[in-house]
Write a protein that holds these residues in place. Structure first.
Motif, PDB file in Angstrom:
ATOM      1  N   PRO A 111       0.832  -1.213   0.000  1.00 53.00           N
ATOM      2  CA  PRO A 111       0.000   0.000   0.000  1.00 53.00           C
ATOM      3  C   PRO A 111       0.858   1.251   0.000  1.00 53.00           C
ATOM      4  N   LEU A 112       0.268   2.351  -0.450  1.00 53.27           N
ATOM      5  CA  LEU A 112       0.985   3.606  -0.603  1.00 53.27           C
ATOM      6  C   LEU A 112       0.354   4.673   0.294  1.00 53.27           C
ATOM      7  N   CYS A 113       1.192   5.379   1.063  1.00 51.02           N
ATOM      8  CA  CYS A 113       0.720   6.440   1.943  1.00 51.02           C
ATOM      9  C   CYS A 113       1.445   7.743   1.609  1.00 51.02           C
ATOM     10  N   PHE A 114       0.717   8.846   1.677  1.00 50.98           N
ATOM     11  CA  PHE A 114       1.291  10.169   1.424  1.00 50.98           C
ATOM     12  C   PHE A 114       1.321  10.934   2.748  1.00 50.98           C
ATOM     13  N   THR A 115       2.503  11.375   3.147  1.00 50.11           N
ATOM     14  CA  THR A 115       2.650  12.050   4.437  1.00 50.11           C
ATOM     15  C   THR A 115       3.458  13.334   4.284  1.00 50.11           C
TER      16      THR A 115
END
Length: 439
Positions: free
Chosen positions: A325-329
Protein backbone atom coordinates in the motif's frame (compact mmCIF):
# COMPACT_ATOMS: atom_id res chain seq x y z
CA UNK A 1 16.59 -12.61 18.64
CA UNK A 2 20.01 -11.09 17.94
CA UNK A 3 22.03 -13.31 15.65
CA UNK A 4 25.72 -13.96 16.40
CA UNK A 5 28.24 -12.14 14.23
CA UNK A 6 31.26 -13.90 12.70
CA UNK A 7 34.00 -11.68 11.22
CA UNK A 8 36.64 -12.84 8.74
CA UNK A 9 39.88 -10.90 9.24
CA UNK A 10 43.46 -11.19 8.04
CA UNK A 11 46.20 -9.35 6.20
CA UNK A 12 45.59 -8.30 2.58
CA UNK A 13 45.29 -10.87 -0.21
CA UNK A 14 44.90 -14.04 1.87
CA UNK A 15 41.50 -14.91 0.34
CA UNK A 16 39.00 -13.44 2.82
CA UNK A 17 36.48 -12.45 0.15
CA UNK A 18 36.84 -15.83 -1.57
CA UNK A 19 35.98 -17.56 1.69
CA UNK A 20 33.09 -15.16 2.28
CA UNK A 21 31.64 -15.88 -1.16
CA UNK A 22 32.11 -19.62 -0.64
CA UNK A 23 30.15 -19.55 2.62
CA UNK A 24 27.44 -17.25 1.35
CA UNK A 25 27.07 -19.23 -1.85
CA UNK A 26 27.22 -16.35 -4.27
CA UNK A 27 29.58 -13.66 -5.53
CA UNK A 28 28.86 -10.99 -2.92
CA UNK A 29 32.36 -9.61 -2.38
CA UNK A 30 34.77 -8.42 -5.04
CA UNK A 31 37.58 -10.94 -5.51
CA UNK A 32 40.90 -9.89 -7.05
CA UNK A 33 44.57 -10.78 -6.92
CA UNK A 34 45.30 -7.13 -6.15
CA UNK A 35 45.83 -6.58 -2.44
CA UNK A 36 43.26 -4.30 -0.82
CA UNK A 37 40.36 -4.87 -3.23
CA UNK A 38 37.84 -5.08 -0.38
CA UNK A 39 37.66 -1.62 1.14
CA UNK A 40 34.33 -1.92 2.93
CA UNK A 41 32.80 -4.52 5.17
CA UNK A 42 30.36 -6.83 3.44
CA UNK A 43 27.70 -8.64 5.46
CA UNK A 44 25.37 -11.52 4.80
CA UNK A 45 23.07 -13.62 6.92
CA UNK A 46 23.75 -17.31 6.38
CA UNK A 47 22.69 -20.61 7.87
CA UNK A 48 25.10 -23.47 8.47
CA UNK A 49 24.29 -26.75 10.21
CA UNK A 50 21.09 -25.30 11.60
CA UNK A 51 22.81 -22.20 13.03
CA UNK A 52 22.00 -18.75 11.66
CA UNK A 53 24.54 -15.97 11.98
CA UNK A 54 25.72 -12.77 10.31
CA UNK A 55 28.97 -13.16 8.38
CA UNK A 56 31.17 -10.07 7.93
CA UNK A 57 33.91 -9.74 5.34
CA UNK A 58 36.59 -7.12 6.01
CA UNK A 59 39.42 -5.39 4.21
CA UNK A 60 43.04 -6.37 4.65
CA UNK A 61 44.34 -5.75 8.17
CA UNK A 62 47.36 -3.46 8.22
CA UNK A 63 48.44 -2.76 11.81
CA UNK A 64 50.23 0.41 10.72
CA UNK A 65 48.10 2.15 8.04
CA UNK A 66 50.07 4.79 6.20
CA UNK A 67 47.39 6.49 4.05
CA UNK A 68 43.99 8.01 4.73
CA UNK A 69 42.32 5.23 2.73
CA UNK A 70 43.95 2.48 4.76
CA UNK A 71 43.17 4.35 7.96
CA UNK A 72 39.49 4.27 6.98
CA UNK A 73 39.71 0.57 6.14
CA UNK A 74 41.36 -0.10 9.49
CA UNK A 75 38.58 1.80 11.29
CA UNK A 76 36.01 -0.47 9.66
CA UNK A 77 37.93 -3.60 10.64
CA UNK A 78 38.16 -2.42 14.25
CA UNK A 79 34.37 -1.93 14.30
CA UNK A 80 33.81 -5.40 12.84
CA UNK A 81 36.13 -6.99 15.40
CA UNK A 82 34.53 -5.09 18.28
CA UNK A 83 31.04 -6.22 17.31
CA UNK A 84 31.91 -9.81 16.42
CA UNK A 85 31.07 -12.75 18.66
CA UNK A 86 33.61 -14.98 16.91
CA UNK A 87 36.53 -14.23 14.59
CA UNK A 88 38.02 -16.28 11.77
CA UNK A 89 41.63 -15.25 11.22
CA UNK A 90 42.67 -16.22 7.72
CA UNK A 91 46.32 -16.78 6.82
CA UNK A 92 48.04 -17.87 3.61
CA UNK A 93 49.59 -21.34 3.85
CA UNK A 94 51.52 -20.79 0.62
CA UNK A 95 53.59 -17.96 2.12
CA UNK A 96 53.72 -19.06 5.75
CA UNK A 97 53.50 -16.81 8.79
CA UNK A 98 54.27 -13.24 7.74
CA UNK A 99 55.08 -10.43 10.21
CA UNK A 100 51.65 -8.92 9.49
CA UNK A 101 50.06 -12.23 10.60
CA UNK A 102 51.82 -12.01 13.96
CA UNK A 103 50.71 -8.40 14.38
CA UNK A 104 47.11 -9.31 13.54
CA UNK A 105 47.20 -12.23 15.97
CA UNK A 106 48.45 -9.94 18.75
CA UNK A 107 45.54 -7.59 18.06
CA UNK A 108 42.98 -10.41 18.16
CA UNK A 109 44.36 -11.93 21.36
CA UNK A 110 43.74 -8.63 23.14
CA UNK A 111 40.02 -8.83 22.29
CA UNK A 112 39.59 -11.95 24.49
CA UNK A 113 37.14 -13.27 21.90
CA UNK A 114 37.14 -16.78 20.41
CA UNK A 115 39.41 -16.86 17.35
CA UNK A 116 39.73 -19.69 14.83
CA UNK A 117 42.89 -19.77 12.72
CA UNK A 118 42.33 -20.95 9.15
CA UNK A 119 45.19 -21.68 6.74
CA UNK A 120 43.91 -20.84 3.27
CA UNK A 121 45.23 -21.82 -0.16
CA UNK A 122 46.01 -25.42 0.91
CA UNK A 123 45.44 -26.52 -2.66
CA UNK A 124 47.61 -29.65 -2.40
CA UNK A 125 49.04 -32.00 0.22
CA UNK A 126 52.35 -30.13 0.38
CA UNK A 127 50.68 -26.85 1.29
CA UNK A 128 48.37 -28.58 3.76
CA UNK A 129 51.43 -30.05 5.48
CA UNK A 130 53.15 -26.65 5.47
CA UNK A 131 50.15 -25.15 7.31
CA UNK A 132 51.63 -26.39 10.60
CA UNK A 133 54.12 -23.51 10.36
CA UNK A 134 51.23 -21.20 11.25
CA UNK A 135 51.29 -22.59 14.80
CA UNK A 136 53.93 -19.91 15.33
CA UNK A 137 51.22 -17.24 15.16
CA UNK A 138 50.04 -18.37 18.57
CA UNK A 139 46.32 -18.84 17.86
CA UNK A 140 46.22 -22.61 18.23
CA UNK A 141 45.88 -25.29 15.61
CA UNK A 142 45.33 -23.96 12.08
CA UNK A 143 42.53 -25.51 10.04
CA UNK A 144 43.79 -26.13 6.48
CA UNK A 145 41.30 -25.03 3.81
CA UNK A 146 41.11 -24.01 0.20
CA UNK A 147 38.27 -21.54 -0.16
CA UNK A 148 38.67 -21.50 -3.93
CA UNK A 149 38.42 -25.30 -4.27
CA UNK A 150 35.94 -25.73 -1.38
CA UNK A 151 38.31 -28.00 0.52
CA UNK A 152 38.31 -28.14 4.32
CA UNK A 153 35.52 -25.54 4.57
CA UNK A 154 33.18 -28.01 6.29
CA UNK A 155 35.82 -28.70 8.96
CA UNK A 156 36.26 -24.97 9.51
CA UNK A 157 32.52 -24.37 9.85
CA UNK A 158 32.21 -27.30 12.27
CA UNK A 159 34.63 -25.45 14.56
CA UNK A 160 32.65 -22.23 14.06
CA UNK A 161 29.38 -23.94 14.98
CA UNK A 162 31.00 -25.43 18.07
CA UNK A 163 32.21 -22.05 19.38
CA UNK A 164 29.32 -19.92 18.18
CA UNK A 165 27.33 -18.38 21.05
CA UNK A 166 23.58 -18.94 21.23
CA UNK A 167 21.31 -16.17 19.90
CA UNK A 168 20.30 -13.68 22.56
CA UNK A 169 16.80 -12.32 23.00
CA UNK A 170 16.80 -8.58 23.53
CA UNK A 171 14.21 -7.19 25.96
CA UNK A 172 11.71 -5.07 24.05
CA UNK A 173 8.61 -3.16 25.10
CA UNK A 174 5.40 -5.11 24.67
CA UNK A 175 3.70 -3.92 21.49
CA UNK A 176 0.92 -5.14 19.24
CA UNK A 177 2.69 -3.96 16.08
CA UNK A 178 6.41 -3.26 15.54
CA UNK A 179 7.06 -0.88 12.64
CA UNK A 180 10.53 0.01 11.39
CA UNK A 181 10.90 3.34 9.59
CA UNK A 182 13.53 2.78 6.91
CA UNK A 183 14.78 4.56 3.83
CA UNK A 184 17.77 6.18 2.22
CA UNK A 185 19.44 9.08 3.97
CA UNK A 186 17.68 12.45 4.32
CA UNK A 187 14.14 11.44 3.30
CA UNK A 188 12.70 12.63 6.62
CA UNK A 189 12.53 9.43 8.68
CA UNK A 190 13.37 11.09 11.99
CA UNK A 191 11.07 14.04 11.25
CA UNK A 192 8.30 11.55 10.51
CA UNK A 193 8.90 9.82 13.84
CA UNK A 194 8.80 13.13 15.68
CA UNK A 195 5.60 14.12 13.91
CA UNK A 196 3.90 10.85 14.88
CA UNK A 197 4.97 11.02 18.52
CA UNK A 198 4.50 14.76 18.81
CA UNK A 199 7.91 15.18 20.41
CA UNK A 200 11.51 15.69 19.45
CA UNK A 201 12.36 12.04 20.09
CA UNK A 202 14.95 11.78 17.30
CA UNK A 203 17.58 14.27 16.18
CA UNK A 204 16.49 16.01 12.97
CA UNK A 205 19.02 17.59 10.62
CA UNK A 206 19.36 18.48 6.96
CA UNK A 207 22.69 16.66 6.92
CA UNK A 208 22.23 13.12 5.49
CA UNK A 209 22.96 10.35 7.94
CA UNK A 210 22.28 12.21 11.20
CA UNK A 211 20.72 9.11 12.76
CA UNK A 212 23.53 6.62 13.45
CA UNK A 213 21.64 3.96 15.40
CA UNK A 214 18.08 2.68 15.87
CA UNK A 215 15.60 4.38 18.17
CA UNK A 216 12.47 2.75 19.63
CA UNK A 217 9.33 4.69 20.56
CA UNK A 218 6.02 3.25 21.78
CA UNK A 219 2.78 4.97 20.70
CA UNK A 220 -0.91 4.04 20.85
CA UNK A 221 -3.32 4.10 17.92
CA UNK A 222 -6.88 2.75 17.77
CA UNK A 223 -6.48 0.70 20.93
CA UNK A 224 -3.25 -0.84 19.66
CA UNK A 225 0.29 -0.19 20.81
CA UNK A 226 2.77 0.43 18.00
CA UNK A 227 6.53 0.25 18.52
CA UNK A 228 8.22 2.66 16.09
CA UNK A 229 11.82 1.82 15.21
CA UNK A 230 13.66 4.70 13.57
CA UNK A 231 16.81 3.73 11.71
CA UNK A 232 19.80 5.30 10.02
CA UNK A 233 19.69 5.83 6.27
CA UNK A 234 20.67 2.82 4.13
CA UNK A 235 22.90 3.38 1.13
CA UNK A 236 24.65 1.17 -1.38
CA UNK A 237 28.06 0.06 -0.14
CA UNK A 238 29.88 2.11 -2.78
CA UNK A 239 28.14 5.30 -1.63
CA UNK A 240 28.59 4.92 2.12
CA UNK A 241 31.02 7.40 3.60
CA UNK A 242 33.92 6.06 5.67
CA UNK A 243 33.56 5.78 9.42
CA UNK A 244 30.69 4.95 11.71
CA UNK A 245 28.00 5.52 9.04
CA UNK A 246 28.92 2.27 7.30
CA UNK A 247 28.32 0.36 10.49
CA UNK A 248 24.87 1.92 10.94
CA UNK A 249 23.74 0.11 7.78
CA UNK A 250 24.14 -3.27 9.48
CA UNK A 251 22.19 -2.00 12.47
CA UNK A 252 19.41 -0.71 10.19
CA UNK A 253 19.10 -4.07 8.49
CA UNK A 254 18.98 -5.80 11.88
CA UNK A 255 16.25 -3.34 12.96
CA UNK A 256 14.14 -4.63 10.07
CA UNK A 257 14.52 -8.12 11.51
CA UNK A 258 13.01 -6.87 14.79
CA UNK A 259 9.97 -5.38 13.06
CA UNK A 260 6.70 -6.85 11.83
CA UNK A 261 6.09 -4.11 9.28
CA UNK A 262 8.53 -1.72 7.61
CA UNK A 263 7.58 1.71 6.31
CA UNK A 264 9.86 2.42 3.35
CA UNK A 265 10.09 6.21 3.27
CA UNK A 266 10.68 8.02 -0.03
CA UNK A 267 11.06 11.72 -0.81
CA UNK A 268 8.31 13.37 -2.90
CA UNK A 269 10.88 15.75 -4.40
CA UNK A 270 13.10 12.86 -5.54
CA UNK A 271 10.66 10.12 -6.49
CA UNK A 272 11.96 7.18 -8.47
CA UNK A 273 15.45 7.07 -6.94
CA UNK A 274 17.00 3.67 -7.49
CA UNK A 275 18.17 3.52 -3.91
CA UNK A 276 14.55 3.43 -2.69
CA UNK A 277 14.09 0.05 -4.35
CA UNK A 278 17.40 -1.10 -2.84
CA UNK A 279 16.08 -0.28 0.64
CA UNK A 280 12.81 -2.11 -0.05
CA UNK A 281 14.74 -5.20 -1.11
CA UNK A 282 16.11 -5.51 2.45
CA UNK A 283 12.51 -5.58 3.74
CA UNK A 284 11.39 -8.20 1.22
CA UNK A 285 14.40 -10.42 1.90
CA UNK A 286 13.39 -10.38 5.57
CA UNK A 287 9.77 -11.25 4.62
CA UNK A 288 8.35 -8.31 6.58
CA UNK A 289 5.16 -6.45 5.82
CA UNK A 290 5.81 -3.32 3.77
CA UNK A 291 4.21 0.10 3.40
CA UNK A 292 5.61 2.59 0.89
CA UNK A 293 5.53 6.15 2.23
CA UNK A 294 5.81 9.23 0.01
CA UNK A 295 7.01 11.78 2.56
CA UNK A 296 7.46 15.56 2.12
CA UNK A 297 4.18 15.63 0.22
CA UNK A 298 4.02 19.35 0.99
CA UNK A 299 6.60 19.71 -1.80
CA UNK A 300 4.40 17.93 -4.37
CA UNK A 301 3.03 21.07 -6.01
CA UNK A 302 6.52 22.54 -6.29
CA UNK A 303 7.68 19.29 -7.91
CA UNK A 304 4.68 19.28 -10.28
CA UNK A 305 3.28 16.05 -8.84
CA UNK A 306 -0.25 14.80 -8.46
CA UNK A 307 -1.21 11.72 -6.47
CA UNK A 308 -1.97 9.88 -9.69
CA UNK A 309 1.43 10.73 -11.20
CA UNK A 310 3.28 9.93 -7.96
CA UNK A 311 1.49 6.59 -7.70
CA UNK A 312 2.47 5.79 -11.28
CA UNK A 313 6.13 6.57 -10.61
CA UNK A 314 6.24 4.59 -7.36
CA UNK A 315 4.47 1.57 -8.85
CA UNK A 316 6.98 1.52 -11.71
CA UNK A 317 9.95 1.73 -9.34
CA UNK A 318 8.54 -0.85 -6.92
CA UNK A 319 7.15 -3.22 -9.55
CA UNK A 320 8.41 -6.16 -7.49
CA UNK A 321 6.16 -5.08 -4.60
CA UNK A 322 2.92 -4.02 -6.26
CA UNK A 323 1.02 -5.46 -3.31
CA UNK A 324 2.45 -2.77 -0.98
CA UNK A 325 0.00 0.00 0.00
CA UNK A 326 0.98 3.61 -0.60
CA UNK A 327 0.72 6.44 1.94
CA UNK A 328 1.29 10.17 1.42
CA UNK A 329 2.65 12.05 4.44
CA UNK A 330 4.13 15.38 5.38
CA UNK A 331 6.12 15.38 8.59
CA UNK A 332 6.35 19.18 8.40
CA UNK A 333 2.59 19.70 8.25
CA UNK A 334 1.76 16.52 10.22
CA UNK A 335 -0.58 15.18 7.53
CA UNK A 336 -1.19 11.54 6.59
CA UNK A 337 0.17 10.23 9.88
CA UNK A 338 -3.04 8.58 11.10
CA UNK A 339 -3.44 6.94 7.71
CA UNK A 340 0.11 5.57 7.90
CA UNK A 341 -0.45 3.99 11.33
CA UNK A 342 -3.82 2.55 10.29
CA UNK A 343 -2.30 1.13 7.11
CA UNK A 344 0.62 -0.42 9.05
CA UNK A 345 -1.86 -2.09 11.43
CA UNK A 346 -3.87 -3.44 8.47
CA UNK A 347 -0.70 -4.80 6.85
CA UNK A 348 0.23 -6.45 10.14
CA UNK A 349 -3.16 -8.24 10.14
CA UNK A 350 -2.56 -9.47 6.58
CA UNK A 351 0.95 -10.59 7.56
CA UNK A 352 -0.64 -12.72 10.30
CA UNK A 353 -3.58 -13.98 8.23
CA UNK A 354 -4.43 -17.69 8.22
CA UNK A 355 -6.48 -19.17 5.37
CA UNK A 356 -8.89 -22.08 5.96
CA UNK A 357 -7.42 -25.26 4.51
CA UNK A 358 -10.50 -26.22 2.47
CA UNK A 359 -10.76 -22.76 0.91
CA UNK A 360 -7.03 -22.73 0.13
CA UNK A 361 -7.21 -26.15 -1.57
CA UNK A 362 -10.20 -25.06 -3.66
CA UNK A 363 -8.46 -21.85 -4.74
CA UNK A 364 -5.31 -23.67 -5.88
CA UNK A 365 -7.29 -26.46 -7.57
CA UNK A 366 -9.28 -23.91 -9.58
CA UNK A 367 -6.09 -22.02 -10.48
CA UNK A 368 -4.39 -25.18 -11.77
CA UNK A 369 -7.51 -26.20 -13.71
CA UNK A 370 -7.74 -22.82 -15.44
CA UNK A 371 -4.02 -22.64 -16.22
CA UNK A 372 -2.17 -25.99 -15.94
CA UNK A 373 1.62 -25.91 -15.58
CA UNK A 374 3.64 -26.54 -18.71
CA UNK A 375 5.36 -29.84 -19.38
CA UNK A 376 8.91 -30.60 -20.50
CA UNK A 377 9.17 -33.58 -22.82
CA UNK A 378 7.66 -36.58 -21.10
CA UNK A 379 7.74 -34.87 -17.71
CA UNK A 380 4.89 -32.74 -16.46
CA UNK A 381 4.45 -30.86 -13.21
CA UNK A 382 1.64 -32.05 -10.97
CA UNK A 383 0.42 -30.25 -7.84
CA UNK A 384 -1.07 -32.72 -5.36
CA UNK A 385 -1.98 -30.33 -2.56
CA UNK A 386 -1.16 -27.19 -0.62
CA UNK A 387 -1.05 -26.23 3.05
CA UNK A 388 -0.40 -23.03 4.94
CA UNK A 389 2.40 -23.90 7.36
CA UNK A 390 2.64 -20.66 9.28
CA UNK A 391 1.89 -16.96 9.45
CA UNK A 392 4.19 -13.97 9.92
CA UNK A 393 4.74 -14.18 6.98
CA UNK A 394 2.04 -16.35 5.37
CA UNK A 395 3.91 -19.46 4.27
CA UNK A 396 2.53 -22.04 1.84
CA UNK A 397 3.92 -25.44 0.94
CA UNK A 398 2.87 -26.93 -2.39
CA UNK A 399 3.23 -30.70 -2.71
CA UNK A 400 4.38 -31.57 -6.23
CA UNK A 401 5.99 -34.43 -8.10
CA UNK A 402 9.01 -32.49 -9.48
CA UNK A 403 9.95 -29.31 -7.59
CA UNK A 404 12.65 -28.48 -10.17
CA UNK A 405 9.94 -27.98 -12.81
CA UNK A 406 8.27 -25.05 -11.02
CA UNK A 407 8.96 -22.07 -13.28
CA UNK A 408 9.26 -18.57 -11.84
CA UNK A 409 6.34 -17.39 -13.99
CA UNK A 410 4.07 -20.15 -12.69
CA UNK A 411 5.09 -19.41 -9.10
CA UNK A 412 4.09 -15.78 -9.71
CA UNK A 413 0.80 -16.92 -11.25
CA UNK A 414 -0.07 -18.93 -8.14
CA UNK A 415 0.90 -16.02 -5.90
CA UNK A 416 -1.37 -13.68 -7.87
CA UNK A 417 -4.27 -16.12 -7.51
CA UNK A 418 -3.72 -16.31 -3.76
CA UNK A 419 -3.67 -12.52 -3.52
CA UNK A 420 -6.80 -12.22 -5.66
CA UNK A 421 -8.60 -14.61 -3.32
CA UNK A 422 -7.28 -13.49 0.07
CA UNK A 423 -5.75 -10.04 -0.46
CA UNK A 424 -2.55 -10.21 1.69
CA UNK A 425 -2.16 -6.48 1.08
CA UNK A 426 1.33 -5.36 2.04
CA UNK A 427 2.47 -8.84 3.05
CA UNK A 428 5.05 -10.93 1.20
CA UNK A 429 4.17 -14.59 0.64
CA UNK A 430 6.68 -17.36 1.22
CA UNK A 431 5.98 -20.19 -1.22
CA UNK A 432 7.76 -23.53 -1.05
CA UNK A 433 7.46 -26.48 -3.42
CA UNK A 434 8.17 -29.91 -2.01
CA UNK A 435 8.75 -32.85 -4.33
CA UNK A 436 8.46 -36.50 -3.43
CA UNK A 437 11.10 -37.56 -0.96
CA UNK A 438 12.35 -34.00 -0.46
CA UNK A 439 12.75 -32.43 2.97
Amino acid sequence: MTKPIVAIVGRPNVGKSTLFNRLVGRQSAIVSDIAGTTRDRVTAEIEWAGRTFVLVDTGGLDPFPKTDLWTQVRAQIDIAIADADLIIMLADASTGAAPADHDAADLLRRTAKPVILAANKCDNTERAAAAVELYAIGLGEPTPISAYHNSGVDDLMARVAELLPCPQELPQPEADVRMAIVGRANVGKSALLNAITGSERAIVSDVPGTTRDSLDTLVSRGGRSVLLIDTAGIRRRGRIAPGIERYSVLRSVRAIDRADVAAVVTDASELGAGQDAHVASHVLEAYRGVVIVVNKWDLAREAGLTRERATEIVRARFAFARYAPLCFTSALRRTGLDGLLDTAAAVYDEWNKSVPRYSLSRTVTDAVAEHPPSSAGRRSLKIYGVAQDQTSPPTFTFYVNHSDMVHYAYRRYLENRLRAAYDFRGSPLRMRFKGRGES
